[in-house]
Design an enzyme around this catalytic site. Structure first.
Site, PDB file in Angstrom:
ATOM      1  N   ASP A 189      -4.864  -6.992   5.940  1.00 38.64           N
ATOM      2  CA  ASP A 189      -6.112  -6.315   5.580  1.00 38.64           C
ATOM      3  C   ASP A 189      -7.186  -7.358   5.254  1.00 38.64           C
ATOM      4  O   ASP A 189      -8.315  -7.324   5.768  1.00 38.64           O
ATOM      5  CB  ASP A 189      -5.830  -5.416   4.361  1.00 38.64           C
ATOM      6  N   ASP A 214     -10.343  -8.802   7.897  1.00 41.31           N
ATOM      7  CA  ASP A 214     -11.746  -8.650   7.502  1.00 41.31           C
ATOM      8  C   ASP A 214     -12.444 -10.015   7.474  1.00 41.31           C
ATOM      9  O   ASP A 214     -13.594 -10.138   7.889  1.00 41.31           O
ATOM     10  CB  ASP A 214     -11.863  -7.960   6.140  1.00 41.31           C
ATOM     11  N   LYS A 235       3.911 -15.322   2.225  1.00 38.71           N
ATOM     12  CA  LYS A 235       3.762 -16.069   0.969  1.00 38.71           C
ATOM     13  C   LYS A 235       5.164 -16.359   0.457  1.00 38.71           C
ATOM     14  O   LYS A 235       5.556 -15.999  -0.661  1.00 38.71           O
ATOM     15  CB  LYS A 235       2.925 -15.211  -0.013  1.00 38.71           C
ATOM     16  N   TYR A 294       0.821  -1.217   0.000  1.00 42.14           N
ATOM     17  CA  TYR A 294       0.000   0.000   0.000  1.00 42.14           C
ATOM     18  C   TYR A 294       0.854   1.267   0.000  1.00 42.14           C
ATOM     19  O   TYR A 294       0.364   2.358  -0.264  1.00 42.14           O
ATOM     20  CB  TYR A 294      -0.947   0.037   1.207  1.00 42.14           C
ATOM     21  N   ASP A 320      -2.492 -18.251   1.899  1.00 46.80           N
ATOM     22  CA  ASP A 320      -3.656 -18.933   1.308  1.00 46.80           C
ATOM     23  C   ASP A 320      -4.161 -20.032   2.243  1.00 46.80           C
ATOM     24  O   ASP A 320      -5.380 -20.210   2.425  1.00 46.80           O
ATOM     25  CB  ASP A 320      -3.340 -19.471  -0.095  1.00 46.80           C
TER      26      ASP A 320
END
Ligand code: NAD
Length: 358
Positions: free
Chosen positions: A245, A249, A188, A141, A221
């Site tokens: 993020d 959520d 990852k 970001y 994942d």
């Protein structure tokens, strides 16, 4: 103990839920013999109306000298004009940046009284108690981004430095020690170079500084699946900005009630910023319908992480529990049954805090 709070009620239901947190903090001060000061300041849409700036300098300066900041919510249709010079959310982003709040903490707790509100089966959700640490000021970001001249190719760069990884892993591991002593780092690393650095640095910090903390790495994942299939297995989870993020959520859906979830944004120095994860809910603003418990639980986090009053924080959390045990509900968690207003809920928690001493 003396402590100073800046209260930023903001917009929509923000002032209603912040008033609940204020009542409860006053009850803590009275009951446990502390001296709390409260300084109310504008932020968000209301600050744009008043000062033309969603984070006026006077608000920022008050925040800098406080021990903790409690924010209701910002935004609403009144300020949604896409051509507007500035938006309410810009005030919140500027505050996080100015105070270098690099760690976002989100507890995901399944309150036993509300288990039936969860989309998950009771046997999966019961006992869930996860604390997420999402890195908040780095990663994709904030990396370079560009769009090619012909508009057909775009890129956004995910970048982390050793120092950025070390400080968030340290903070998360320290929190794990205070809880069930387990830390899961999510990355990852099978694909991304930046994740391989994350993994190496995290492993070094853990072996050198936290050898006593039970540590594991999980691919993002796989984590997305584990959060649904075995959420109870996690204690503290640390991850980067983008993965955090998405996962937080996903996690926030587990308890099934937006009005119950607090969050904190912390830096290396005080103050921290404490807020509910929900927005300004313009659809119910001004109707005494908002659930103030997320903001009240955010105030409990402020007592624990910024003021050093862990026992009082636990007393607030127990007070929330006892009010839920009594059957009291706001409309969002009443499942169509009898419900109480925002004010009555705040009063009930404050009374339960007052009754918790001795
Ligand atoms: P929202 O979280 O405000 O509302 C989503 C739904 O949940 C609504 O139906 C609302 O009534 C309900 N809800 C939210 N909080 C509740 C509470 N405490 N008690 C009972 N019900 C509650 O999200 P939205 O509608 O997407 O956004 C509304 C505004 O809030 C927008 O302007 C958005 O930009 C802003 N927003 C602000 C923040 C923040 O201040 N941190 C976060 C998210 C959204």
């Amino acid at each position: 103990m003396r402590a100073s709070f800046v209260l930023l009620p903001g917009d929509g239901i923000g002032p209603e839920v912040t008033a609940g947190a204020h009542k409860v903090l006053r009850a803590v001060a009275r009951t446990y013999g502390h001296d709390f000061e409260f300084d109310w300041r504008p932020v968000g849409g209301i600050a744009i109306d008043e000062f033309g700036d969603p984070l006026p300098l006077s608000t920022l300066e008050a925040c800098r000298s406080a021990d903790a900041i409690i924010l209701g919510a910002v935004g609403g249709p009144k300020w949604d004009d896409p051509d507007a010079k500035t938006r309410p959310e810009a005030g919140l982003l500027a505050l996080r940046k100015e105070l270098d709040l690099f760690a976002n903490l989100r507890p995901i707790t399944a309150h036993r009284q509300l288990i039936d509100a969860s989309p998950l089966r009771r046997d999966l959700i019961e006992g869930v108690d996860i604390l997420f640490f999402r890195e908040l000021t780095g990663g994709i970001y904030f990396g370079d981004s560009s769009l090619s001249e012909d508009g057909r190719v775009a890129q956004s760069v995910m970048e982390y430095s050793v120092g950025e990884i070390e400080r968030i892993v340290r903070m998360a591991a320290g929190a794990a020690r205070e809880r069930r002593n387990r830390l899961s780092s999510v990355d990852k690393a099978n694909v991304l170079e930046v994740s391989r650095l994350w993994r190496r640095v995290a492993a070094r910090v853990m072996s050198e500084e936290f050898p006593d903390v039970d540590y594991e790495v999980v691919l993002v994942d796989a984590m997305a699946m584990h959060l649904i299939s075995r959420p109870r297995d996690f204690d503290v989870v640390v991850t980067g900005n983008l993965f955090g993020d998405i996962l937080t959520d996903e996690g926030s859906m587990l308890p099934g009630s937006l009005g119950m979830l607090p969050s904190a944004s912390l830096g290396e120095e005080q103050p921290g910023l404490y807020e509910p994860i929900h927005g300004s809910a313009p659809d119910i603003a001004g109707q005494d319908l908002a659930n103030p418990l997320a903001t009240i639980l955010a105030a409990a986090m402020a007592l624990r992480h910024s003021v050093g009053l862990a026992d009082e924080a636990a007393a607030v959390e127990r007070a929330v529990d006892s009010v839920l045990d009594s059957g009291m509900r706001t409309k969002d968690i009443a499942a169509g049954g009898k419900f109480f207003g925002t004010e009555a809920m705040g009063d009930a928690v404050a009374e339960a805090v007052a009754g918790s001493a001795a």
